[in-house]
Design an enzyme around this catalytic site. Structure first.
Site, PDB file in Angstrom:
ATOM      1  CB  SER A 155      -0.672  -0.147   1.124  1.00 14.36           C
ATOM      2  OG  SER A 155      -2.174   1.185   1.439  1.00 14.36           O
ATOM      3  CG  HIS A 174      -4.251  -0.574  -0.745  1.00 14.54           C
ATOM      4  ND1 HIS A 174      -4.019  -1.253   0.703  1.00 14.54           N
ATOM      5  CD2 HIS A 174      -5.058  -2.092  -0.840  1.00 14.54           C
ATOM      6  CE1 HIS A 174      -4.350  -2.032   1.669  1.00 14.54           C
ATOM      7  NE2 HIS A 174      -4.262  -2.669   0.299  1.00 14.54           N
ATOM      8  CG  ASP A 194      -5.725  -5.539   2.902  1.00 10.24           C
ATOM      9  OD1 ASP A 194      -6.550  -6.834   3.228  1.00 10.24           O
ATOM     10  OD2 ASP A 194      -5.681  -4.769   1.350  1.00 10.24           O
TER      11      ASP A 194
END
Length: 339
Positions: free
Chosen positions: A156, A183, A276
């Site tokens: 991310s 992401h 995540d």
């Protein structure tokens, strides 16, 4: 959230003020008209979120992001006139820890698409910041080697630069398939694949529905839906689970390969804000797959890999420059090009 605005144009600052105030739930913490000023203001008063422009007099948004994340880390959203036109700078800023990017909304149009997109990104970042703490992991199981090899990577904030470094360090014709879930908004996914392809000895392209991961090829999740591996061994995109704030979700992908990949998996969780991938990495380890989390010192944002470390989800916690050598050592000299 208390939101800081960094932009040298008064009209843009006013547009962002109006957008932030549309629903009355956020406030402006402070404004800065240059990257240098933003670094100083963050050191004095760390906001919940910084809306950072890219192109400003003096140091730009990329360098300001780097300095803020090094000295006064906080979530940063790139908000600039043309994200698509400045894709390399966007990926560089994300490499230093910026979480996402969006175009500046139109001035004076409070219900515009641009305002809704900006507020949606702010909402998502708020949900990521508010994630609940993880639970410790159980002891890992032991798994015997498989014939087919897959490296699954989640990243991310800070991910683009980390991915470029990792892919660059792997040899060409690598004997495992590589699939990446980063992401990033689908509008920038193609540009990111092309950008990563400049660094990688192994070809990088967007993952398409129906693709089967192949050794020596790098596939990047390319939509805002979740990338999954279906029971037939083909990649697919799905909107479910719809309540998952991370889109595409590393956890969702890790869970799908844990259920459907027939051979060896190495799960890798790189720099990023939020949690995540931590649960999915833990599940992979519990099935006996090898798992790796990036260490704190080399992470632009030590959120996702920290969550994995806290769970005991990682077999190895490694600096970024040690991950590629570890992957090579795990696969030895085998040159298996099967899917």
């Amino acid at each position: 959230m208390r939101i800081a605005i960094v932009n040298d144009l008064a009209l843009v600052v006013e547009a962002l003020r109006r957008a932030i105030g549309v629903r009355g739930e956020h406030s402006v913490a402070w404004t800065a008209s240059s990257g240098e000023q933003a670094v100083e203001r963050c050191a004095q008063d760390v906001p919940d979120l910084v809306l950072m422009d890219l192109l400003m007099p003096g140091i730009g948004g990329v360098e300001a992001t780097r300095r803020i994340m090094a000295a006064s880390p906080c979530p940063i959203l790139i908000v600039t006139a043309s994200v698509g036109g400045n894709a390399p700078l966007v990926f560089e800023a994300m490499g230093h820890g910026a979480m996402d990017a969006t175009d500046v909304p139109s001035l004076g149009v409070d219900n515009s698409v641009g305002v809704r997109q900006l507020l949606a990104k702010i909402d998502l970042i708020g949900r990521l910041i508010g994630d609940a703490p993880a639970q410790p992991a159980r002891a890992p199981l032991v798994r015997s080697p498989g014939a087919r090899r897959l490296i699954a990577i989640g990243a991310s904030a800070g991910g683009p630069a980390a991915l470029a470094d990792l892919l660059r360090a792997l040899p060409a014709k690598f004997p495992a398939a590589i699939v990446i879930v980063q992401h990033i908004d689908e509008k920038f996914a193609l540009s990111m694949a092309e950008w990563l392809n400049r660094f990688s000895p192994n070809p990088v392209r967007l993952a398409m529905a129906g693709d089967r991961p192949l050794a020596g090829t790098v596939l990047l999740a390319g939509t805002n839906e979740h990338l999954v591996l279906d029971p037939r061994g083909a990649l697919a995109y799905t909107p479910d689970p719809v309540d998952q704030p991370y889109r595409p979700s590393v956890d969702v992908f890790f869970d799908s390969i844990n259920a459907n990949w027939p051979g060896d998996i190495v799960g890798v969780l790189l720099t990023g804000m939020g949690r995540d991938g931590a649960k999915g990495l833990q599940a992979l380890r519990l099935r006996g797959h090898h798992t790796i989390a990036q260490d704190q010192a080399s992470s632009a944002v030590y959120g996702m890999p920290k969550a994995a470390a806290d769970r005991g989800a990682a077999v190895d916690i490694l600096p970024l420059n040690a991950i590629a050598p570890k992957l090579e050592s795990l696969f030895g000299d085998t040159r298996n090009t099967s899917s």
